[in-house]
Design a protein around this motif. Structure first.
Motif, PDB file in Angstrom:
ATOM      1  N   LEU A  12     -31.738  81.709 -34.536  1.00 49.49           N
ATOM      2  CA  LEU A  12     -30.816  80.646 -34.746  1.00 49.49           C
ATOM      3  C   LEU A  12     -29.407  81.192 -34.728  1.00 49.49           C
ATOM      4  O   LEU A  12     -28.590  80.288 -34.433  1.00 49.49           O
ATOM      5  N   ARG A  13     -29.368  82.218 -35.428  1.00 51.48           N
ATOM      6  CA  ARG A  13     -27.963  82.671 -35.174  1.00 51.48           C
ATOM      7  C   ARG A  13     -27.402  82.922 -33.789  1.00 51.48           C
ATOM      8  O   ARG A  13     -26.133  82.666 -33.504  1.00 51.48           O
ATOM      9  N   VAL A  14     -28.326  83.290 -33.013  1.00 51.59           N
ATOM     10  CA  VAL A  14     -27.831  83.570 -31.545  1.00 51.59           C
ATOM     11  C   VAL A  14     -27.758  82.391 -31.349  1.00 51.59           C
ATOM     12  O   VAL A  14     -26.490  82.078 -30.355  1.00 51.59           O
ATOM     13  N   LEU A  15     -28.271  81.160 -31.241  1.00 53.47           N
ATOM     14  CA  LEU A  15     -28.085  79.927 -30.547  1.00 53.47           C
ATOM     15  C   LEU A  15     -27.160  79.362 -31.159  1.00 53.47           C
ATOM     16  O   LEU A  15     -26.181  78.488 -30.438  1.00 53.47           O
ATOM     17  N   GLY A  16     -26.740  79.429 -32.345  1.00 52.84           N
ATOM     18  CA  GLY A  16     -25.544  78.945 -33.138  1.00 52.84           C
ATOM     19  C   GLY A  16     -24.197  79.764 -32.811  1.00 52.84           C
ATOM     20  O   GLY A  16     -23.159  79.094 -33.149  1.00 52.84           O
ATOM     21  N   LEU A  27     -23.212  89.292 -23.354  1.00 55.16           N
ATOM     22  CA  LEU A  27     -24.169  89.558 -24.512  1.00 55.16           C
ATOM     23  C   LEU A  27     -23.429  90.332 -25.607  1.00 55.16           C
ATOM     24  O   LEU A  27     -23.675  90.101 -26.703  1.00 55.16           O
ATOM     25  N   SER A  28     -22.397  90.992 -25.427  1.00 55.89           N
ATOM     26  CA  SER A  28     -21.453  91.599 -26.621  1.00 55.89           C
ATOM     27  C   SER A  28     -20.752  90.221 -27.216  1.00 55.89           C
ATOM     28  O   SER A  28     -20.788  90.548 -28.378  1.00 55.89           O
ATOM     29  N   THR A  40     -30.181  94.174 -30.931  1.00 55.01           N
ATOM     30  CA  THR A  40     -30.905  92.933 -31.282  1.00 55.01           C
ATOM     31  C   THR A  40     -31.162  91.848 -30.489  1.00 55.01           C
ATOM     32  O   THR A  40     -31.927  91.229 -30.420  1.00 55.01           O
ATOM     33  N   VAL A  41     -29.724  91.480 -30.319  1.00 55.33           N
ATOM     34  CA  VAL A  41     -29.493  90.128 -29.406  1.00 55.33           C
ATOM     35  C   VAL A  41     -30.035  90.459 -27.854  1.00 55.33           C
ATOM     36  O   VAL A  41     -30.615  89.283 -27.561  1.00 55.33           O
ATOM     37  N   HIS A  42     -29.976  91.821 -27.538  1.00 55.60           N
ATOM     38  CA  HIS A  42     -30.687  91.813 -26.142  1.00 55.60           C
ATOM     39  C   HIS A  42     -31.967  91.517 -26.135  1.00 55.60           C
ATOM     40  O   HIS A  42     -32.650  90.851 -25.335  1.00 55.60           O
ATOM     41  N   ARG A  43     -32.887  92.052 -27.369  1.00 55.54           N
ATOM     42  CA  ARG A  43     -34.416  91.753 -27.344  1.00 55.54           C
ATOM     43  C   ARG A  43     -34.513  90.325 -27.520  1.00 55.54           C
ATOM     44  O   ARG A  43     -35.511  89.529 -26.726  1.00 55.54           O
ATOM     45  N   MET A  44     -33.575  89.624 -28.379  1.00 58.51           N
ATOM     46  CA  MET A  44     -34.059  88.100 -28.664  1.00 58.51           C
ATOM     47  C   MET A  44     -33.585  87.192 -27.542  1.00 58.51           C
ATOM     48  O   MET A  44     -34.353  86.282 -27.156  1.00 58.51           O
ATOM     49  N   ALA A  45     -32.520  87.770 -26.745  1.00 60.64           N
ATOM     50  CA  ALA A  45     -32.099  86.921 -25.641  1.00 60.64           C
ATOM     51  C   ALA A  45     -33.083  86.943 -24.587  1.00 60.64           C
ATOM     52  O   ALA A  45     -33.301  85.983 -24.017  1.00 60.64           O
ATOM     53  N   LEU A  49     -34.714  83.489 -23.135  1.00 58.95           N
ATOM     54  CA  LEU A  49     -34.795  83.099 -21.780  1.00 58.95           C
ATOM     55  C   LEU A  49     -35.839  82.841 -21.379  1.00 58.95           C
ATOM     56  O   LEU A  49     -36.252  81.991 -20.565  1.00 58.95           O
ATOM     57  N   ASP A  50     -37.090  83.700 -21.759  1.00 53.59           N
ATOM     58  CA  ASP A  50     -38.411  83.463 -21.294  1.00 53.59           C
ATOM     59  C   ASP A  50     -38.694  82.016 -21.656  1.00 53.59           C
ATOM     60  O   ASP A  50     -39.431  81.296 -20.854  1.00 53.59           O
TER      61      ASP A  50
END
Length: 249
Positions: A12-16, A27-28, A40-45, A49-50
């Motif tokens: 949710l922090r990534v989407l927010g 990504l950065s 962490t963001v790379h794995r979650m992204a 994406l999938d």
């Protein structure tokens, strides 16, 4: 669990991290705005994406995916309300050729769920899906006037945002404005958001008389008066209220 929190919370922090001013992020940038490690963001992204929650363009930047839009359309206070209100919003737009807006309250803010831009109408700062302060806009004042007392007090505890030199930021003055909204049945925002705009809004009532939304007209300041616009806006609000209560009744 990790040092950066539960998986869902991190997602949710990534989407927010995305907002109207940051619709596309590297990504950065995504990691910095989400306050998470790049790894962490790379794995979650990759997972997002999938699933379709994120998309990645040819420029390598991440954007919100259509899957989220599909899910968001299922929200009854968004799409369902919008569908029932749209015929009346379109009628109001055709009659006036001005900006017509529909908004709901989400906590201490409002969310616009529809906006129809009139031909040659004054530019506005709002967008569908955008959030805004309750104390400055016409729809915000209409919603806040009928919000629970605890919500009103939380909002008025401030600080109240200022957009122009005429934005009301004194809590006692806003309280008086809210009382006027409840007395006359409509709200007025005169040059509180931009110096060239006048907004008149009225509440939309749902089951049991609860206010579920607000509809507004936004016109160029000086072209007409709030008193002239109020009957049109109030008539539209009543028609939408009937449509909402009939559909759910």
């Amino acid at each position: 669990m990790t040092g950066t929190g539960p998986v869902l919370g991190r997602a949710l922090r990534v989407l927010g991290a995305f907002d109207a001013r940051h619709p596309a992020l590297t990504l950065s940038e995504l990691a910095r705005r989400a306050d998470l490690p790049v790894s962490t963001v790379h794995r979650m992204a990759r997972d997002l994406l999938d699933w379709g929650a994120l998309e990645r363009g040819d420029d390598g930047r991440y954007r919100v995916g259509l899957r989220l839009w599909e899910i968001g359309c299922l929200a009854p206070r968004g799409q369902g309300l919008r569908e029932r209100a749209l015929p009346f919003l379109e009628d109001l737009s055709q009659v006036t050729r001005e900006n017509v807006q529909l908004a709901v309250r989400e906590g201490a803010e409002l969310v616009f769920i529809e906006r129809i831009a009139g031909s040659g109408a004054v530019p506005v700062l709002t967008r569908v899906g955008g959030r805004f302060a309750l104390t400055a806009t016409g729809v915000g004042l209409a919603l806040l006037a009928h919000a629970p007392p605890e919500v009103q007090e939380r909002v008025l505890a401030g600080p109240l945002p200022r957009f122009t030199e005429l934005t009301v930021t004194d809590a006692d003055e806003v309280r008086r404005m809210l009382a006027h909204v409840r007395t006359r049945g409509y709200a007025v925002s005169d040059r509180q958001v931009t110096m060239d705009a006048l907004s008149v809004a009225a509440p939309v009532h749902g089951e049991g008389g609860a206010v579920v939304a607000a509809v507004s007209l936004v016109v160029r300041h000086g072209t007409t008066t709030a008193q002239a616009l109020a009957p049109l806006v109030c008539t539209s609000a009543r028609a939408i209220s009937r449509a909402v209560t009939t559909s759910y009744g």
